[in-house]
Design a protein around this motif. Structure first.
Motif, PDB file in Angstrom:
ATOM      1  N   ILE A  12       0.877  -1.173   0.000  1.00  0.00           N
ATOM      2  CA  ILE A  12       0.000   0.000   0.000  1.00  0.00           C
ATOM      3  C   ILE A  12       0.916   1.225   0.000  1.00  0.00           C
ATOM      4  O   ILE A  12       1.997   1.191   0.592  1.00  0.00           O
ATOM      5  N   GLY A  13       0.515   2.267  -0.697  1.00  0.00           N
ATOM      6  CA  GLY A  13       1.338   3.472  -0.733  1.00  0.00           C
ATOM      7  C   GLY A  13       1.368   4.154   0.623  1.00  0.00           C
ATOM      8  O   GLY A  13       0.327   4.328   1.254  1.00  0.00           O
ATOM      9  N   ILE A  14       2.554   4.513   1.073  1.00  0.00           N
ATOM     10  CA  ILE A  14       2.725   5.194   2.351  1.00  0.00           C
ATOM     11  C   ILE A  14       3.645   6.390   2.128  1.00  0.00           C
ATOM     12  O   ILE A  14       4.687   6.256   1.497  1.00  0.00           O
ATOM     13  N   HIS A  15       3.215   7.551   2.630  1.00  0.00           N
ATOM     14  CA  HIS A  15       4.087   8.717   2.574  1.00  0.00           C
ATOM     15  C   HIS A  15       3.859   9.608   3.783  1.00  0.00           C
ATOM     16  O   HIS A  15       2.846   9.502   4.469  1.00  0.00           O
ATOM     17  N   ALA A  16       4.824  10.479   4.032  1.00  0.00           N
ATOM     18  CA  ALA A  16       4.755  11.460   5.118  1.00  0.00           C
ATOM     19  C   ALA A  16       5.013  12.836   4.520  1.00  0.00           C
ATOM     20  O   ALA A  16       5.892  13.001   3.676  1.00  0.00           O
ATOM     21  N   VAL A  17       4.209  13.814   4.978  1.00  0.00           N
ATOM     22  CA  VAL A  17       4.300  15.190   4.481  1.00  0.00           C
ATOM     23  C   VAL A  17       4.502  16.114   5.677  1.00  0.00           C
ATOM     24  O   VAL A  17       3.831  15.979   6.696  1.00  0.00           O
ATOM     25  N   SER A  18       5.408  17.066   5.540  1.00  0.00           N
ATOM     26  CA  SER A  18       5.664  18.046   6.605  1.00  0.00           C
ATOM     27  C   SER A  18       4.486  19.014   6.720  1.00  0.00           C
ATOM     28  O   SER A  18       3.656  19.103   5.803  1.00  0.00           O
ATOM     29  N   PRO A  19       4.413  19.795   7.808  1.00  0.00           N
ATOM     30  CA  PRO A  19       3.342  20.797   7.928  1.00  0.00           C
ATOM     31  C   PRO A  19       3.383  21.823   6.796  1.00  0.00           C
ATOM     32  O   PRO A  19       2.360  22.415   6.456  1.00  0.00           O
ATOM     33  N   GLU A  20       4.553  22.021   6.203  1.00  0.00           N
ATOM     34  CA  GLU A  20       4.696  22.963   5.088  1.00  0.00           C
ATOM     35  C   GLU A  20       4.290  22.344   3.753  1.00  0.00           C
ATOM     36  O   GLU A  20       4.288  23.035   2.726  1.00  0.00           O
ATOM     37  N   GLY A  21       3.967  21.043   3.739  1.00  0.00           N
ATOM     38  CA  GLY A  21       3.526  20.395   2.512  1.00  0.00           C
ATOM     39  C   GLY A  21       4.616  19.694   1.730  1.00  0.00           C
ATOM     40  O   GLY A  21       4.385  19.282   0.590  1.00  0.00           O
ATOM     41  N   VAL A  22       5.793  19.532   2.308  1.00  0.00           N
ATOM     42  CA  VAL A  22       6.899  18.869   1.609  1.00  0.00           C
ATOM     43  C   VAL A  22       6.855  17.368   1.898  1.00  0.00           C
ATOM     44  O   VAL A  22       6.723  16.956   3.058  1.00  0.00           O
ATOM     45  N   ILE A  23       6.948  16.570   0.861  1.00  0.00           N
ATOM     46  CA  ILE A  23       6.954  15.114   1.009  1.00  0.00           C
ATOM     47  C   ILE A  23       8.290  14.702   1.615  1.00  0.00           C
ATOM     48  O   ILE A  23       9.342  14.946   1.029  1.00  0.00           O
ATOM     49  N   LYS A  24       8.242  14.104   2.806  1.00  0.00           N
ATOM     50  CA  LYS A  24       9.446  13.736   3.542  1.00  0.00           C
ATOM     51  C   LYS A  24       9.837  12.283   3.315  1.00  0.00           C
ATOM     52  O   LYS A  24      11.001  11.917   3.479  1.00  0.00           O
ATOM     53  N   TYR A  25       8.868  11.421   2.993  1.00  0.00           N
ATOM     54  CA  TYR A  25       9.132  10.001   2.795  1.00  0.00           C
ATOM     55  C   TYR A  25       8.052   9.414   1.898  1.00  0.00           C
ATOM     56  O   TYR A  25       6.883   9.825   1.972  1.00  0.00           O
ATOM     57  N   ALA A  26       8.412   8.460   1.078  1.00  0.00           N
ATOM     58  CA  ALA A  26       7.444   7.661   0.313  1.00  0.00           C
ATOM     59  C   ALA A  26       8.016   6.264   0.162  1.00  0.00           C
ATOM     60  O   ALA A  26       9.201   6.111  -0.159  1.00  0.00           O
ATOM     61  N   ASN A  27       7.172   5.260   0.383  1.00  0.00           N
ATOM     62  CA  ASN A  27       7.666   3.900   0.202  1.00  0.00           C
ATOM     63  C   ASN A  27       7.672   3.543  -1.283  1.00  0.00           C
ATOM     64  O   ASN A  27       7.168   4.288  -2.130  1.00  0.00           O
ATOM     65  N   GLN A  28       8.235   2.400  -1.602  1.00  0.00           N
ATOM     66  CA  GLN A  28       8.402   2.001  -2.999  1.00  0.00           C
ATOM     67  C   GLN A  28       7.062   1.801  -3.696  1.00  0.00           C
ATOM     68  O   GLN A  28       6.919   2.131  -4.877  1.00  0.00           O
TER      69      GLN A  28
END
Length: 136
Positions: A19-35
């Motif tokens: 399943i797609g997993i990602h993390a976004v900072s409060p400013e909207g920047v993508i900090k992590y995304a899995n394969q």
């Protein structure tokens, strides 16, 4: 006596999830995304991680709604979104919450599943019943 069950390393579990997993900072920047997230959208890590999430959201109103909820530490479930994949628009159903520490928004915890256009349209209609405003 309860049976002890060993599971894999949690980081490996996230990295290799289907399943797609990602993390976004409060400013909207993508900090992590899995394969899986990268493969679904067709981007390399360099093309996706470190970029602002608005570069990939088709509907800015939808993005504003998601980030507004998260900034208030409100989670959402089965939120339909249109996302720019590298080759074409993708329809994604998102579930997300905020990771916070001492009342500070650190990053999102976002899970996404690709859906068909028809499922997307049905989900948008359902959300329009629940919330006022344009979602898609």
């Amino acid at each position: 006596m309860a049976k002890v069950v060993l599971i894999e390393n949690p980081l490996d579990f996230i990295k290799n999830s289907n399943i797609g997993i990602h993390a976004v900072s409060p400013e909207g920047v993508i900090k992590y995304a899995n394969q899986h997230e990268l493969d679904t959208l067709g981007y390399t890590e360099a093309e996706y991680v470190g970029h602002h999430v608005s570069e990939f959201q088709f509907d800015k109103t939808c993005l504003d709604h998601m980030m507004s909820k998260l900034s208030k530490f409100e989670s959402f479930t089965n939120f339909p979104a249109m996302v720019y994949g590298k080759q074409k628009i993708k329809y994604i159903l998102y579930n997300s919450s905020t990771y916070e520490s001492h009342g500070e928004f650190i990053h999102t915890r976002c899970f996404g599943t690709e859906i068909s256009k028809n499922v997307y349209q049905a989900c948008v209609l359902e959300y329009k019943k629940l919330y006022t405003g344009r979602l898609g």
